[in-house]
Enzyme design. Structure first.
Site, mmCIF file in Angstrom:
data_model
loop_
_atom_site.group_PDB
_atom_site.id
_atom_site.type_symbol
_atom_site.label_atom_id
_atom_site.label_comp_id
_atom_site.label_asym_id
_atom_site.label_seq_id
_atom_site.Cartn_x
_atom_site.Cartn_y
_atom_site.Cartn_z
ATOM 1 N N ASP A 108 0.833 -1.200 0.000
ATOM 2 C CA ASP A 108 0.000 0.000 0.000
ATOM 3 C C ASP A 108 0.870 1.253 0.000
ATOM 4 O OD1 ASP A 108 -2.023 1.901 0.450
ATOM 5 O OD2 ASP A 108 -1.948 1.595 2.620
ATOM 6 N N HIS A 159 -3.521 3.588 6.954
ATOM 7 C CA HIS A 159 -2.473 3.291 5.980
ATOM 8 C C HIS A 159 -1.096 3.579 6.592
ATOM 9 C CE1 HIS A 159 -5.507 2.945 2.807
ATOM 10 N NE2 HIS A 159 -6.066 4.012 3.343
#
Length: 381
Positions: free
Chosen positions: A27, A200
């Site tokens: 990610d 994240h």
């Protein structure tokens, strides 16, 4: 310090890394963000503070899939001795699944139906809803616009948007926040107070993970191109041997111990869903954009093909072309009549349609500087 007490199992990831990871897809959303993302627990502390000082009803909007955030919202309103209801299809569905799995703890009697909640004093109630990304038909957007069928906002209400806008959603989220302020409510969101932490990984967390897993190759995913470039730089900084930045349609091939990227190997892009059709032609999209930009003009005319005499019309109808329809229609009518009169008889219908379309188009372009879609309707009389 996750709220369920189960930290990331880096030891197991290290074990996987020791067995060998040929390719890691990671990610990239927060790759540009230095340091570490704060703990989820810190959000709960701020939620408690806001809820305890609220005079009227509390509304918390968050991702329905973020069960830990939903849990912290539930804990905050229950500690303030409030009853609460879930609103939004995904929130109702996800909370039910989470409760069935035992990962969402809701004290008995605290969750009530919305129809029951609206009859209670606002100071004793709370709502946990969807809509933190400004989705037009989500519960929070409808409430902010005064269009929700069950909830009307009042000046004593407090709204907590426990999120920050996903890139691309900033305008929609800003519109919802502005509408909430217009309604007179107190608004807390991820840009004006600490009611959100990202899920994240930031740069140092990514580097830690790369050091634990030690992949042979890295392909950054999930983020804008600039985020993937930043993530690739982190991978190279951690001495990952092969780092490739890919886009939609690129194909990563692992073959005979080597990695290669075939650029544009697969057709990729938007897939349009139009009624029962999936994957509409680009020409249809272009036509609709043309209609939206310049409008449509319909010219209806009845002609005796043998003599060239106009027996019906020409009647002009336009949509989205100009506010001064009458003057423009008169000019177009005159130009069409002149065009028909100049044709040789007997008149060819295809030639007639082309002449009508071109003359109408020239009239519009000269008068209002636009190029609408012109639809000639020719009737043989």
């Amino acid at each position: 310090t996750p709220i369920d007490g189960v930290p990331t199992d880096l030891r197991s990831f290290a074990t996987i890394g020791q067995r060998g990871v040929r390719l890691l897809l990671a990610d990239s959303t927060n790759a540009e963000r230095t340091g570490y993302v704060p703990s989820e627990v810190t959000v709960g502390e701020r939620l408690d503070e806001i809820v305890s000082h609220a005079e009227g009803r509390i509304l918390v909007a968050c991702f329905a899939s973020h069960v830990h955030r939903v849990q912290q919202a539930v804990d905050a309103v229950v500690r303030d001795r409030r009853k609460f209801a879930f609103i939004g299809r995904s929130m109702l569905r996800n909370s039910e699944i989470a409760m069935d799995l035992g990962v969402l703890d809701i004290p008995e009697g605290s969750l009530v139906d919305l129809n029951e909640l609206v009859d209670m004093p606002d100071s004793q109630t709370a709502i946990i809803s969807t809509g933190n990304q400004g989705e037009p038909f989500a519960a929070l957007s409808l409430m902010a616009a005064g269009e929700h069928r069950s909830i009307s906002l009042s000046e004593d209400d407090t709204v907590i948007i426990s999120a920050t806008p996903i890139p691309g959603n900033e305008t929609r989220v800003s519109r919802v926040i502005n509408n909430l302020y217009r309604a007179g409510v107190k608004v807390f969101h991820g840009r004006n107070t600490h009611v959100h932490v990202s899920g994240h990984a930031a740069a140092e967390e990514l580097k830690t993970f790369y050091n634990v897993v030690r992949p042979d190759a890295l392909v950054p995913v999930h983020g804008e191109y600039r985020h993937m470039v930043a993530n690739a730089a982190l991978g190279r900084e951690m001495n990952i041997p092969e780092v490739e930045i890919c886009e939609d349609g690129d194909m990563v091939v692992l073959e005979d111990g080597e990695l290669r990227v075939e650029r544009g190997a697969i057709a990729a892009g938007y897939v349009y869903v139009d009624g029962t059709e999936v994957g509409g032609a680009d020409s249809i999209i272009r036509d609709r954009r043309h209609l939206a930009d310049d409008g449509v003009l319909i010219v209806t005319i009845g002609v005796d093909f043998s003599t060239g005499e106009i027996l019906i019309g020409p009647d002009i109808d336009s949509h989205g072309v100009t506010t001064d329809d009458d003057d423009l229609h008169a000019i177009i009518k005159e130009r069409v009549e002149q065009s028909v009169a100049s044709l040789e008889v007997p008149i060819d219908p295809d030639h007639l349609r082309t002449r009508i379309r071109n003359s109408a188009m020239r009239a519009v372009k000269k008068t209002v500087k636009r190029r609408p879609v012109v639809l000639p309707v020719v009737i043989e009389v």
